[in-house]
Design a protein around this motif. Structure first.
Motif, PDB file in Angstrom:
ATOM      1  N   ASP A 164      40.149  55.887  52.201  1.00 51.67           N
ATOM      2  CA  ASP A 164      41.427  56.311  51.650  1.00 51.67           C
ATOM      3  C   ASP A 164      41.672  57.745  52.122  1.00 51.67           C
ATOM      4  O   ASP A 164      41.047  58.178  53.082  1.00 51.67           O
ATOM      5  N   ARG A 165      42.524  58.477  51.467  1.00 53.21           N
ATOM      6  CA  ARG A 165      42.978  59.759  52.007  1.00 53.21           C
ATOM      7  C   ARG A 165      41.847  60.745  52.271  1.00 53.21           C
ATOM      8  O   ARG A 165      41.840  61.432  53.299  1.00 53.21           O
ATOM      9  N   ASN A 166      40.881  60.870  51.359  1.00 55.62           N
ATOM     10  CA  ASN A 166      39.815  61.866  51.561  1.00 55.62           C
ATOM     11  C   ASN A 166      38.426  61.356  51.190  1.00 55.62           C
ATOM     12  O   ASN A 166      37.518  62.145  50.938  1.00 55.62           O
ATOM     13  N   SER A 167      38.250  60.033  51.152  1.00 57.31           N
ATOM     14  CA  SER A 167      36.952  59.476  50.781  1.00 57.31           C
ATOM     15  C   SER A 167      36.719  58.145  51.477  1.00 57.31           C
ATOM     16  O   SER A 167      37.616  57.602  52.137  1.00 57.31           O
ATOM     17  N   VAL A 168      35.519  57.632  51.320  1.00 59.30           N
ATOM     18  CA  VAL A 168      35.143  56.353  51.902  1.00 59.30           C
ATOM     19  C   VAL A 168      34.483  55.490  50.835  1.00 59.30           C
ATOM     20  O   VAL A 168      33.737  55.981  49.989  1.00 59.30           O
ATOM     21  N   GLU A 169      34.790  54.195  50.858  1.00 57.70           N
ATOM     22  CA  GLU A 169      34.164  53.240  49.954  1.00 57.70           C
ATOM     23  C   GLU A 169      33.249  52.333  50.764  1.00 57.70           C
ATOM     24  O   GLU A 169      33.645  51.786  51.801  1.00 57.70           O
ATOM     25  N   LEU A 170      31.999  52.182  50.308  1.00 62.84           N
ATOM     26  CA  LEU A 170      31.001  51.390  51.013  1.00 62.84           C
ATOM     27  C   LEU A 170      31.014  49.947  50.521  1.00 62.84           C
ATOM     28  O   LEU A 170      31.606  49.623  49.486  1.00 62.84           O
ATOM     29  N   ILE A 171      30.340  49.070  51.261  1.00 69.89           N
ATOM     30  CA  ILE A 171      30.315  47.646  50.894  1.00 69.89           C
ATOM     31  C   ILE A 171      29.539  47.410  49.597  1.00 69.89           C
ATOM     32  O   ILE A 171      29.699  46.367  48.954  1.00 69.89           O
ATOM     33  N   ASN A 172      28.704  48.372  49.184  1.00 74.10           N
ATOM     34  CA  ASN A 172      27.980  48.235  47.913  1.00 74.10           C
ATOM     35  C   ASN A 172      28.763  48.779  46.727  1.00 74.10           C
ATOM     36  O   ASN A 172      28.251  48.856  45.604  1.00 74.10           O
ATOM     37  N   GLY A 173      30.009  49.200  46.962  1.00 71.44           N
ATOM     38  CA  GLY A 173      30.871  49.699  45.892  1.00 71.44           C
ATOM     39  C   GLY A 173      30.837  51.202  45.710  1.00 71.44           C
ATOM     40  O   GLY A 173      31.696  51.763  45.011  1.00 71.44           O
ATOM     41  N   GLU A 174      29.891  51.889  46.308  1.00 74.81           N
ATOM     42  CA  GLU A 174      29.792  53.336  46.177  1.00 74.81           C
ATOM     43  C   GLU A 174      30.953  54.010  46.900  1.00 74.81           C
ATOM     44  O   GLU A 174      31.400  53.561  47.946  1.00 74.81           O
ATOM     45  N   LYS A 175      31.429  55.108  46.326  1.00 73.52           N
ATOM     46  CA  LYS A 175      32.560  55.834  46.887  1.00 73.52           C
ATOM     47  C   LYS A 175      32.286  57.324  46.811  1.00 73.52           C
ATOM     48  O   LYS A 175      31.843  57.823  45.766  1.00 73.52           O
ATOM     49  N   PHE A 176      32.532  58.075  47.897  1.00 75.21           N
ATOM     50  CA  PHE A 176      32.295  59.515  47.862  1.00 75.21           C
ATOM     51  C   PHE A 176      33.213  60.232  48.844  1.00 75.21           C
ATOM     52  O   PHE A 176      33.736  59.643  49.801  1.00 75.21           O
ATOM     53  N   HIS A 177      33.379  61.536  48.634  1.00 74.44           N
ATOM     54  CA  HIS A 177      34.262  62.382  49.439  1.00 74.44           C
ATOM     55  C   HIS A 177      33.615  62.703  50.773  1.00 74.44           C
ATOM     56  O   HIS A 177      32.410  62.946  50.854  1.00 74.44           O
ATOM     57  N   ILE A 178      34.415  62.730  51.837  1.00 78.75           N
ATOM     58  CA  ILE A 178      33.958  63.185  53.149  1.00 78.75           C
ATOM     59  C   ILE A 178      35.040  64.058  53.778  1.00 78.75           C
ATOM     60  O   ILE A 178      36.229  63.950  53.451  1.00 78.75           O
ATOM     61  N   ASP A 179      34.609  64.926  54.710  1.00 78.22           N
ATOM     62  CA  ASP A 179      35.546  65.837  55.374  1.00 78.22           C
ATOM     63  C   ASP A 179      35.962  65.350  56.760  1.00 78.22           C
ATOM     64  O   ASP A 179      37.099  65.568  57.175  1.00 78.22           O
ATOM     65  N   SER A 180      35.019  64.725  57.486  1.00 80.27           N
ATOM     66  CA  SER A 180      35.288  64.315  58.864  1.00 80.27           C
ATOM     67  C   SER A 180      34.566  63.011  59.179  1.00 80.27           C
ATOM     68  O   SER A 180      33.605  62.632  58.482  1.00 80.27           O
ATOM     69  N   VAL A 181      35.015  62.341  60.240  1.00 87.45           N
ATOM     70  CA  VAL A 181      34.406  61.083  60.700  1.00 87.45           C
ATOM     71  C   VAL A 181      34.144  61.183  62.192  1.00 87.45           C
ATOM     72  O   VAL A 181      35.031  61.573  62.965  1.00 87.45           O
ATOM     73  N   VAL A 182      32.917  60.846  62.597  1.00 90.24           N
ATOM     74  CA  VAL A 182      32.562  60.745  64.018  1.00 90.24           C
ATOM     75  C   VAL A 182      32.202  59.291  64.297  1.00 90.24           C
ATOM     76  O   VAL A 182      31.295  58.730  63.684  1.00 90.24           O
ATOM     77  N   LEU A 183      32.937  58.673  65.210  1.00 92.62           N
ATOM     78  CA  LEU A 183      32.726  57.262  65.539  1.00 92.62           C
ATOM     79  C   LEU A 183      31.760  57.150  66.714  1.00 92.62           C
ATOM     80  O   LEU A 183      32.136  57.264  67.874  1.00 92.62           O
ATOM     81  N   ALA A 184      30.485  56.938  66.401  1.00 88.41           N
ATOM     82  CA  ALA A 184      29.470  56.714  67.432  1.00 88.41           C
ATOM     83  C   ALA A 184      29.346  55.205  67.637  1.00 88.41           C
ATOM     84  O   ALA A 184      28.278  54.607  67.455  1.00 88.41           O
ATOM     85  N   THR A 185      30.451  54.602  68.014  1.00 89.40           N
ATOM     86  CA  THR A 185      30.584  53.137  68.051  1.00 89.40           C
ATOM     87  C   THR A 185      30.527  52.563  69.459  1.00 89.40           C
ATOM     88  O   THR A 185      30.943  51.430  69.689  1.00 89.40           O
ATOM     89  N   GLY A 186      30.030  53.353  70.395  1.00 91.10           N
ATOM     90  CA  GLY A 186      29.748  52.816  71.717  1.00 91.10           C
ATOM     91  C   GLY A 186      30.896  52.897  72.699  1.00 91.10           C
ATOM     92  O   GLY A 186      31.969  53.466  72.429  1.00 91.10           O
ATOM     93  N   TYR A 187      30.652  52.278  73.852  1.00 90.99           N
ATOM     94  CA  TYR A 187      31.578  52.317  74.981  1.00 90.99           C
ATOM     95  C   TYR A 187      31.740  50.913  75.555  1.00 90.99           C
ATOM     96  O   TYR A 187      31.001  49.994  75.212  1.00 90.99           O
ATOM     97  N   CYS A 188      32.711  50.780  76.438  1.00 91.06           N
ATOM     98  CA  CYS A 188      32.923  49.498  77.093  1.00 91.06           C
ATOM     99  C   CYS A 188      33.397  49.718  78.525  1.00 91.06           C
ATOM    100  O   CYS A 188      33.826  50.817  78.897  1.00 91.06           O
ATOM    101  N   SER A 189      33.320  48.670  79.313  1.00 90.69           N
ATOM    102  CA  SER A 189      33.826  48.695  80.686  1.00 90.69           C
ATOM    103  C   SER A 189      35.350  48.574  80.677  1.00 90.69           C
ATOM    104  O   SER A 189      35.927  47.907  79.820  1.00 90.69           O
TER     105      SER A 189
END
Length: 494
Positions: free
Chosen positions: A391-416
């Motif tokens: 949501d606007r300033n937090s993340v909710e996990l699949i286990n229901g936990e929710k907490f505030h975060i400031d930034s996101v880095v997507l280390a989700t790989g590369y493709c051809s």
């Protein structure tokens, strides 16, 4: 002397092309080049072409087509009698007497160096303004080679002896720049390939590029008999679709844009991905007094980079000379358990397949730990399960936990990115990799080659380069030794 087209545009150009090649096939390809770009007709003699030309650009404006020669046995073109608008050659057509190599990263440089040693001409096309743009512009500052330097050197030039066992990013870039200088490799920078297709009628490849620096879209078409795809496995960053990510108000970046954790001092940063990049970025953030949360969505093998002072990879290669793959995997996992402990205790599950077996079958690289696991044990890096939504300033996990975060880095790989520009489906699959597995995925049909798609890093790219250059040299030598054919008159069909 020249036939007249039924619909004659306003401006007429006369082109004289001198072909120094003694191969009749080369001269036939010059004819195909000329006629495919709207030429009205022509004569071919030994060493000389003359034709009348009318050209129109893709925008519909009248323009001249500039034909140039590249490499050994060049095709020199002289354009005269130009009458028309003041546009200066908004489209060029270039005949390459050798292969076109797409990509000036380590794979493209390795092929170029091997061809240079064989005396085979070539043209290298690079969309960025430098060699090895992935290393120079899209890697974090603390990056080092994950494997010992002897497994990462390119053909015909070892690393300097004074380099450490694991060279830094700056050292590797300096090595590549010296490599390009030593073998006199001069790529055509700032040219982005729009399409490449094999023209069966002309028996050649047609590679269309667009300049990435000009204010106008300056287009060039290269014609060649051989095409080397060397854009690599990591051409584009993969950005997953995560519910609510577009609503998040903080900074979101792919790991290719991450440089250092210095600006994240005191901030909570969510790192999505737990491969080598995700682990190392989390470690870097922690070292800069940030609070990283690393998302581990799937199982992954974590191995120590070294075992009793010897590279884990080097040890594995040595053991595989004497033992079966499954047994080497068992030994590596046992040693990793003694050194790192049970990673599952920290939320990192191991796959059912061993690390080497998983790499061979699915191309998934094990993580070589350089300190991140110790930070996970101490709590400086927090491992969390998959994400449900942002949501606007937090993340909710699949286990229901929710907490505030400031930034996101997507280390989700590369493709051809090959499927976006290469119009070919027999050799390359939809994922942009050759359909044929290593070690036979380097050669396709009709002079098509792939370098750097082995999923075996720089060592795999070097092996590809040697095989590709040897094969091209044989073909090029056969073409060069052909005898000159007799005079013939060529008249196109409209």
């Amino acid at each position: 002397m020249f036939p007249t087209a039924s619909s004659q545009p306003r401006h007429r150009h006369v082109v004289t092309t001198f072909c120094q090649s003694k191969s009749p096939r080369h001269r036939r390809l010059v004819a195909a080049l000329i006629f495919s770009h709207g030429m009205c007709g022509g004569d071919v003699e030994e060493g000389r072409w003359r034709c009348a030309s009318v050209g129109r650009s893709l925008s519909g404006k009248d323009s001249a087509f500039q034909m140039e020669g590249q490499g050994f046995d060049p095709l020199w073109t002289h354009l005269m009698d130009i009458q028309g608008p003041n546009e200066f050659f908004d489209r060029r057509c270039v005949w390459v007497n050798g292969p076109v190599i797409v990509g000036a990263g380590p794979s493209g440089l390795a092929v170029s160096a091997c061809l240079k040693e064989e005396g085979v001409p070539f043209v290298v096309i690079e969309r960025n303004d430098c060699i090895a743009s992935l290393w120079q512009k899209r890697t974090y500052d603390r990056l080092k080679l994950h494997l010992p330097k002897k497994f990462c050197q390119l053909p015909k030039l070892p690393f300097p002896q004074e380099y450490p066992e694991y060279p830094s990013k700056k050292q590797f870039i300096a090595y590549l720049e010296n490599y390009a200088q030593k073998f006199d490799i001069k790529p055509h920078f700032n040219e982005c390939v729009q399409s490449a297709r094999y023209d069966e009628a002309c028996d050649l490849w047609r590679v269309v590029t667009v300049s990435t620096t000009e204010s106008t879209r300056c287009q060039t078409e290269y014609l060649c008999q051989m095409l080397v795809v060397a854009t690599g496995e990591n051409a584009e960053g993969v950005v997953p679709e995560i519910d609510g990510l577009e609503e998040f108000s903080g900074e979101v970046m792919h790991v290719k844009d991450y440089k250092s954790g210095e600006k994240y001092d005191g901030k909570k940063v969510l790192v999505v991905g737990c491969g080598n990049s995700g682990m190392e970025v989390s470690l870097d953030l922690s070292n800069h007094n940030a609070k990283p949360y690393m998302v581990v969505r799937s199982s992954v093998h974590v191995l120590p980079r070294e075992i009793t002072g010897k590279s884990t990879f080097d040890l594995a290669m040595m053991l595989m000379k004497w033992l079966p793959l499954w047994l080497v995997d068992k030994l590596l996992l046992t040693l990793a358990w003694f050194i790192l402990g049970n990673t599952q205790k920290y939320g990192i599950k191991r796959p059912s397949l061993g690390p080497l077996q998983l790499k061979n079958q699915h191309g998934k690289t094990p993580v070589l730990d350089i300190g991140a696991l110790e930070k996970i044990r101490s709590g400086d890096i927090t491992v969390i399960p998959g994400i449900k939504r942002f949501d606007r300033n937090s993340v909710e996990l699949i286990n229901g936990e929710k907490f505030h975060i400031d930034s996101v880095v997507l280390a989700t790989g590369y493709c051809s990115n090959v499927p976006y520009w290469l119009q070919e489906t027999d050799f390359f699959a939809k994922n942009g990799f050759p359909k044929t597995m290593f070690p036979n995925g380097w050669k396709g049909k009709n002079g098509l080659y792939a370098s750097g798609f082995t999923r075996r890093g720089l060592a795999g790219a070097s092996a590809d380069a040697i095989k590709i250059s040897q094969d091209i040299w044989k073909l090029w030598k056969e073409e060069s030794n052909q005898k000159v054919g007799t005079h013939r008159r060529c008249v196109p069909t409209f």
